[in-house]
Design a protein around this motif. Structure first.
Motif, mmCIF file in Angstrom:
data_model
loop_
_atom_site.group_PDB
_atom_site.id
_atom_site.type_symbol
_atom_site.label_atom_id
_atom_site.label_comp_id
_atom_site.label_asym_id
_atom_site.label_seq_id
_atom_site.Cartn_x
_atom_site.Cartn_y
_atom_site.Cartn_z
ATOM 1 N N UNK A 26 0.797 -1.218 0.000
ATOM 2 C CA UNK A 26 0.000 0.000 0.000
ATOM 3 C C UNK A 26 0.831 1.270 0.000
ATOM 4 N N UNK A 27 2.092 1.164 -0.404
ATOM 5 C CA UNK A 27 2.981 2.318 -0.423
ATOM 6 C C UNK A 27 2.745 3.178 -1.661
ATOM 7 N N UNK A 28 3.103 4.435 -1.552
ATOM 8 C CA UNK A 28 3.256 5.297 -2.713
ATOM 9 C C UNK A 28 4.708 5.137 -3.133
ATOM 10 N N UNK A 29 4.967 5.047 -4.442
ATOM 11 C CA UNK A 29 6.317 4.805 -4.930
ATOM 12 C C UNK A 29 6.749 5.921 -5.867
ATOM 13 N N UNK A 30 7.986 6.365 -5.680
ATOM 14 C CA UNK A 30 8.645 7.284 -6.608
ATOM 15 C C UNK A 30 9.916 6.588 -7.065
ATOM 16 N N UNK A 31 10.416 6.971 -8.215
ATOM 17 C CA UNK A 31 11.636 6.363 -8.713
ATOM 18 C C UNK A 31 12.537 7.373 -9.368
ATOM 19 N N UNK A 32 13.840 7.215 -9.163
ATOM 20 C CA UNK A 32 14.825 8.057 -9.818
ATOM 21 C C UNK A 32 16.195 7.424 -9.659
ATOM 22 N N UNK A 33 17.030 7.626 -10.667
ATOM 23 C CA UNK A 33 18.445 7.273 -10.528
ATOM 24 C C UNK A 33 19.287 8.529 -10.705
ATOM 25 N N UNK A 41 14.612 15.147 -3.292
ATOM 26 C CA UNK A 41 13.455 14.464 -2.711
ATOM 27 C C UNK A 41 13.693 14.149 -1.236
ATOM 28 N N UNK A 42 14.894 13.704 -0.918
ATOM 29 C CA UNK A 42 15.223 13.389 0.476
ATOM 30 C C UNK A 42 15.204 14.650 1.340
ATOM 31 N N UNK A 43 15.797 15.719 0.863
ATOM 32 C CA UNK A 43 15.861 16.973 1.628
ATOM 33 C C UNK A 43 14.487 17.600 1.816
ATOM 34 N N UNK A 44 13.607 17.411 0.837
ATOM 35 C CA UNK A 44 12.270 18.007 0.906
ATOM 36 C C UNK A 44 11.311 17.182 1.766
ATOM 37 N N UNK A 45 11.784 16.072 2.292
ATOM 38 C CA UNK A 45 10.962 15.171 3.121
ATOM 39 C C UNK A 45 9.804 14.577 2.332
ATOM 40 N N UNK A 46 9.975 14.438 1.011
ATOM 41 C CA UNK A 46 8.928 13.893 0.140
ATOM 42 C C UNK A 46 8.877 12.375 0.182
ATOM 43 N N UNK A 78 24.619 14.431 5.394
ATOM 44 C CA UNK A 78 23.821 15.652 5.403
ATOM 45 C C UNK A 78 22.864 15.616 6.598
ATOM 46 N N UNK A 79 22.971 16.574 7.524
ATOM 47 C CA UNK A 79 22.105 16.554 8.712
ATOM 48 C C UNK A 79 20.601 16.544 8.391
ATOM 49 N N UNK A 80 20.211 17.093 7.241
ATOM 50 C CA UNK A 80 18.785 17.122 6.905
ATOM 51 C C UNK A 80 18.268 15.779 6.393
ATOM 52 N N UNK A 81 19.167 14.897 5.971
ATOM 53 C CA UNK A 81 18.740 13.600 5.435
ATOM 54 C C UNK A 81 19.335 12.405 6.175
#
Length: 139
Positions: A26-33, A41-46, A78-81
């Motif tokens: 039941x996850x939402x999935x995003x993908x990128x390389x 995406x990680x920094x934006x908390x997405x 990175x402290x934010x991620x």
């Protein structure tokens, strides 16, 4: 809803992981390389958890080739991620690989390809996304 970012360079693996995670978990999935996009995406908390292929063949950042270990190191420095859970996914499943890859990268989890036990796969990601420290599942 929990969002999983799949960092994978093989389109077939991406489709398989995505289908398992959406249908069974039941996850939402995003993908990128794309390394810059992964970091954004990680920094934006997405995203809530990252599934990181160790052997990325086409990922570049600031003019250099990057693999999943190096991207994970960037995230952990990175402290934010740094607290964002990363699960390494790799076909490198020889004795000792799990421990050395986790130590080198700073990732919280490790899954060997091919993923055979889909339920254990989903459960490990659920545990990581839920903030459970050191889930006992190893697949």
């Amino acid at each position: 809803m929990t969002t999983v970012l799949i960092v994978e360079d093989d389109p077939m693996n991406f489709r398989v992981f995505s289908k398992i995670l959406t249908k069974r978990g039941g996850f939402t999935v995003k993908g990128s390389e794309n390394v810059a996009e992964v970091l954004d995406l990680a920094r934006s908390k997405a995203v809530d958890v990252i599934l990181m292929d160790v052997s990325l063949s086409r990922s570049h950042y600031q003019g250099k080739a990057y693999n999943g270990i190096q991207i994970t190191q960037l995230l952990k420095q990175d402290p934010t991620t740094a607290s964002l859970p990363v699960i390494l996914v790799t076909a490198h499943a020889m004795a000792g690989d799990r421990e050395s890859l986790l130590a080198e990268s700073g990732a919280e989890g490790y899954i060997a390809k091919p993923v055979v036990d889909h339920q254990a796969f989903v459960q490990q990601i659920q545990a990581m996304a839920g903030g459970i420290e050191n889930p006992s599942l190893e697949i």
